[in-house]
Design a protein around this motif. Sequence first.
Motif, PDB file in Angstrom:
ATOM      1  N   TRP A  36      39.173  33.675  52.679  1.00 22.40           N
ATOM      2  CA  TRP A  36      39.558  34.807  51.838  1.00 22.40           C
ATOM      3  C   TRP A  36      40.737  35.575  52.431  1.00 22.40           C
ATOM      4  CZ3 TRP A  36      37.731  34.410  47.169  1.00 22.40           C
ATOM      5  CH2 TRP A  36      36.492  33.802  46.953  1.00 22.40           C
ATOM      6  N   LYS A  37      40.885  35.565  53.763  1.00 27.17           N
ATOM      7  CA  LYS A  37      42.011  36.270  54.395  1.00 27.17           C
ATOM      8  C   LYS A  37      43.331  35.588  54.050  1.00 27.17           C
ATOM      9  CE  LYS A  37      39.415  38.377  58.045  1.00 27.17           C
ATOM     10  NZ  LYS A  37      39.102  38.561  59.408  1.00 27.17           N
ATOM     11  N   PHE A  38      43.310  34.257  53.989  1.00 34.75           N
ATOM     12  CA  PHE A  38      44.505  33.513  53.590  1.00 34.75           C
ATOM     13  C   PHE A  38      44.934  33.910  52.185  1.00 34.75           C
ATOM     14  CE2 PHE A  38      45.996  29.752  51.209  1.00 34.75           C
ATOM     15  CZ  PHE A  38      47.216  29.558  51.831  1.00 34.75           C
ATOM     16  N   LEU A  39      43.963  33.959  51.265  1.00 36.48           N
ATOM     17  CA  LEU A  39      44.275  34.351  49.888  1.00 36.48           C
ATOM     18  C   LEU A  39      44.732  35.803  49.823  1.00 36.48           C
ATOM     19  CD1 LEU A  39      41.407  32.574  47.912  1.00 36.48           C
ATOM     20  CD2 LEU A  39      43.810  31.906  48.073  1.00 36.48           C
ATOM     21  N   ASP A  40      44.126  36.664  50.637  1.00 29.90           N
ATOM     22  CA  ASP A  40      44.504  38.075  50.656  1.00 29.90           C
ATOM     23  C   ASP A  40      45.958  38.235  51.100  1.00 29.90           C
ATOM     24  OD1 ASP A  40      43.958  40.790  50.265  1.00 29.90           O
ATOM     25  OD2 ASP A  40      43.505  41.079  52.390  1.00 29.90           O
ATOM     26  N   GLU A  41      46.377  37.456  52.099  1.00 32.57           N
ATOM     27  CA  GLU A  41      47.766  37.514  52.563  1.00 32.57           C
ATOM     28  C   GLU A  41      48.731  37.049  51.480  1.00 32.57           C
ATOM     29  OE1 GLU A  41      47.798  35.083  56.039  1.00 32.57           O
ATOM     30  OE2 GLU A  41      46.569  36.491  57.193  1.00 32.57           O
ATOM     31  N   ARG A  42      48.377  35.980  50.786  1.00 31.86           N
ATOM     32  CA  ARG A  42      49.252  35.441  49.745  1.00 31.86           C
ATOM     33  C   ARG A  42      49.304  36.366  48.529  1.00 31.86           C
ATOM     34  NH1 ARG A  42      51.031  30.178  49.824  1.00 31.86           N
ATOM     35  NH2 ARG A  42      51.247  29.531  51.977  1.00 31.86           N
ATOM     36  N   PHE A  43      48.183  36.990  48.183  1.00 27.61           N
ATOM     37  CA  PHE A  43      48.143  37.855  47.009  1.00 27.61           C
ATOM     38  C   PHE A  43      48.774  39.218  47.290  1.00 27.61           C
ATOM     39  CE2 PHE A  43      45.848  34.598  45.247  1.00 27.61           C
ATOM     40  CZ  PHE A  43      45.218  34.895  44.050  1.00 27.61           C
ATOM     41  N   SER A  44      48.934  39.583  48.557  1.00 28.16           N
ATOM     42  CA  SER A  44      49.451  40.907  48.886  1.00 28.16           C
ATOM     43  C   SER A  44      50.899  41.079  48.432  1.00 28.16           C
ATOM     44  CB  SER A  44      49.339  41.171  50.378  1.00 28.16           C
ATOM     45  OG  SER A  44      50.175  40.293  51.094  1.00 28.16           O
ATOM     46  N   SER A  45      51.638  39.996  48.280  1.00 27.63           N
ATOM     47  CA  SER A  45      53.023  40.112  47.833  1.00 27.63           C
ATOM     48  C   SER A  45      53.117  40.558  46.379  1.00 27.63           C
ATOM     49  CB  SER A  45      53.753  38.783  48.017  1.00 27.63           C
ATOM     50  OG  SER A  45      53.183  37.793  47.195  1.00 27.63           O
ATOM     51  N   VAL A  46      52.032  40.420  45.626  1.00 26.48           N
ATOM     52  CA  VAL A  46      52.017  40.847  44.232  1.00 26.48           C
ATOM     53  C   VAL A  46      51.949  42.369  44.143  1.00 26.48           C
ATOM     54  CG1 VAL A  46      50.693  40.751  42.087  1.00 26.48           C
ATOM     55  CG2 VAL A  46      50.958  38.717  43.454  1.00 26.48           C
ATOM     56  N   CYS A  47      51.338  43.001  45.137  1.00 27.86           N
ATOM     57  CA  CYS A  47      51.135  44.445  45.118  1.00 27.86           C
ATOM     58  C   CYS A  47      52.192  45.127  45.971  1.00 27.86           C
ATOM     59  CB  CYS A  47      49.749  44.782  45.656  1.00 27.86           C
ATOM     60  SG  CYS A  47      48.454  43.963  44.756  1.00 27.86           S
ATOM     61  N   GLN A  48      53.000  45.947  45.335  1.00 29.45           N
ATOM     62  CA  GLN A  48      53.984  46.717  46.085  1.00 29.45           C
ATOM     63  C   GLN A  48      53.462  48.140  46.241  1.00 29.45           C
ATOM     64  OE1 GLN A  48      55.510  45.526  42.917  1.00 29.45           O
ATOM     65  NE2 GLN A  48      56.185  43.581  43.725  1.00 29.45           N
ATOM     66  N   GLY A  49      53.869  48.766  47.322  1.00 28.70           N
ATOM     67  CA  GLY A  49      53.474  50.144  47.545  1.00 28.70           C
ATOM     68  C   GLY A  49      54.118  51.054  46.512  1.00 28.70           C
ATOM     69  N   GLY A  50      53.481  52.156  46.257  1.00 30.16           N
ATOM     70  CA  GLY A  50      54.029  53.107  45.297  1.00 30.16           C
ATOM     71  C   GLY A  50      52.918  53.911  44.660  1.00 30.16           C
ATOM     72  N   ARG A 110      46.156  41.282  33.022  1.00 28.45           N
ATOM     73  CA  ARG A 110      47.256  41.855  33.805  1.00 28.45           C
ATOM     74  C   ARG A 110      47.443  41.095  35.115  1.00 28.45           C
ATOM     75  NH1 ARG A 110      45.305  46.469  31.447  1.00 28.45           N
ATOM     76  NH2 ARG A 110      44.057  47.175  33.221  1.00 28.45           N
ATOM     77  N   TRP A 111      46.349  40.708  35.777  1.00 27.49           N
ATOM     78  CA  TRP A 111      46.469  39.947  37.022  1.00 27.49           C
ATOM     79  C   TRP A 111      47.063  38.571  36.752  1.00 27.49           C
ATOM     80  CZ3 TRP A 111      46.211  40.262  42.190  1.00 27.49           C
ATOM     81  CH2 TRP A 111      45.805  41.481  42.734  1.00 27.49           C
ATOM     82  N   ARG A 112      46.640  37.952  35.662  1.00 29.12           N
ATOM     83  CA  ARG A 112      47.166  36.627  35.333  1.00 29.12           C
ATOM     84  C   ARG A 112      48.676  36.704  35.102  1.00 29.12           C
ATOM     85  NH1 ARG A 112      42.849  35.043  32.822  1.00 29.12           N
ATOM     86  NH2 ARG A 112      43.269  36.224  30.948  1.00 29.12           N
ATOM     87  N   GLN A 113      49.143  37.760  34.452  1.00 28.06           N
ATOM     88  CA  GLN A 113      50.576  37.916  34.197  1.00 28.06           C
ATOM     89  C   GLN A 113      51.334  38.218  35.486  1.00 28.06           C
ATOM     90  OE1 GLN A 113      50.442  41.071  31.325  1.00 28.06           O
ATOM     91  NE2 GLN A 113      50.121  39.685  29.609  1.00 28.06           N
ATOM     92  N   ARG A 114      50.695  38.912  36.406  1.00 24.20           N
ATOM     93  CA  ARG A 114      51.345  39.324  37.639  1.00 24.20           C
ATOM     94  C   ARG A 114      51.456  38.192  38.659  1.00 24.20           C
ATOM     95  NH1 ARG A 114      48.239  44.063  39.285  1.00 24.20           N
ATOM     96  NH2 ARG A 114      48.885  44.901  37.304  1.00 24.20           N
ATOM     97  N   LEU A 115      50.502  37.263  38.649  1.00 27.75           N
ATOM     98  CA  LEU A 115      50.508  36.184  39.637  1.00 27.75           C
ATOM     99  C   LEU A 115      51.685  35.255  39.403  1.00 27.75           C
ATOM    100  CD1 LEU A 115      46.753  35.179  39.854  1.00 27.75           C
ATOM    101  CD2 LEU A 115      48.056  36.583  41.424  1.00 27.75           C
ATOM    102  N   GLY A 116      52.312  34.886  40.471  1.00 28.24           N
ATOM    103  CA  GLY A 116      53.442  33.972  40.385  1.00 28.24           C
ATOM    104  C   GLY A 116      53.078  32.600  40.914  1.00 28.24           C
ATOM    105  N   GLU A 117      54.089  31.788  41.083  1.00 23.35           N
ATOM    106  CA  GLU A 117      53.879  30.414  41.538  1.00 23.35           C
ATOM    107  C   GLU A 117      53.276  30.379  42.938  1.00 23.35           C
ATOM    108  OE1 GLU A 117      56.518  26.412  42.378  1.00 23.35           O
ATOM    109  OE2 GLU A 117      57.380  28.031  41.207  1.00 23.35           O
ATOM    110  N   GLU A 118      53.723  31.283  43.809  1.00 19.83           N
ATOM    111  CA  GLU A 118      53.239  31.292  45.191  1.00 19.83           C
ATOM    112  C   GLU A 118      51.729  31.548  45.255  1.00 19.83           C
ATOM    113  OE1 GLU A 118      53.632  34.031  49.193  1.00 19.83           O
ATOM    114  OE2 GLU A 118      55.235  34.115  47.709  1.00 19.83           O
ATOM    115  N   GLN A 119      51.236  32.466  44.448  1.00 20.14           N
ATOM    116  CA  GLN A 119      49.814  32.787  44.462  1.00 20.14           C
ATOM    117  C   GLN A 119      48.977  31.649  43.864  1.00 20.14           C
ATOM    118  OE1 GLN A 119      52.160  35.060  43.280  1.00 20.14           O
ATOM    119  NE2 GLN A 119      52.167  36.190  45.198  1.00 20.14           N
TER     120      GLN A 119
END
Length: 189
Positions: A36-50, A110-119
């Motif tokens: 799950w940590k591997f997936l968490d690292e890869r998915f973190s690029s989808v979420c930007q701070g703000g 919304r998550w499905r639309q946000r996920l890119g090829e990397e995720q």
Amino acid sequence: MSKPRDDRQKDLLLPALDQIIDMGHPLVRLAALIDWKFLDERFSSVCQGGSGQPGLPTRLVAGLFILKHMHSLSDEVLCARWIENPYYQYFCGELSFCHRLPFDRSSMTRWRQRLGEEQLVALIQESLSVAHKTGAIGPKDLERVVVDTTVQPKAVAHPTDARLMHRAIVKLVGLAKRNRVPLRQSYLR
């Protein structure tokens, strides 16, 4: 959007899920094998701070997508089963049994639309890694991959109002002729 939140904690008034479920269940064993940590690292690029509400926990979102595709479920059915199935909740990282969804069902879209090829590649990598660890696939199975990429359009005629009206006229004219009802207009083309 900021980093996904994961503020889940055991509810003192409810028993922990690991105390009420069979820890030998396939979903429990699968949850232990996934990194799950591997997936968490890869998915973190989808979420930007703000500003805005923090996103859902990565394990919840990734777990929902895995369950959805494992069992070929729609979003509605997946959410309904998640509420009633403690194994689904455990797989997605819940600590205590939840009686309602911790997210809105539209969050899935919304998550499905946000996920890119990397995720998506990360989900496939982790799936293959777990399959290899469990012996479901061997190295020989990964030597050659056959992918069918043909797309064949179907010859489907979708009903339109004009076509439906024409069919109704043809059937009514035929019925009138069989019963010898005189018509003022023939409606023939």
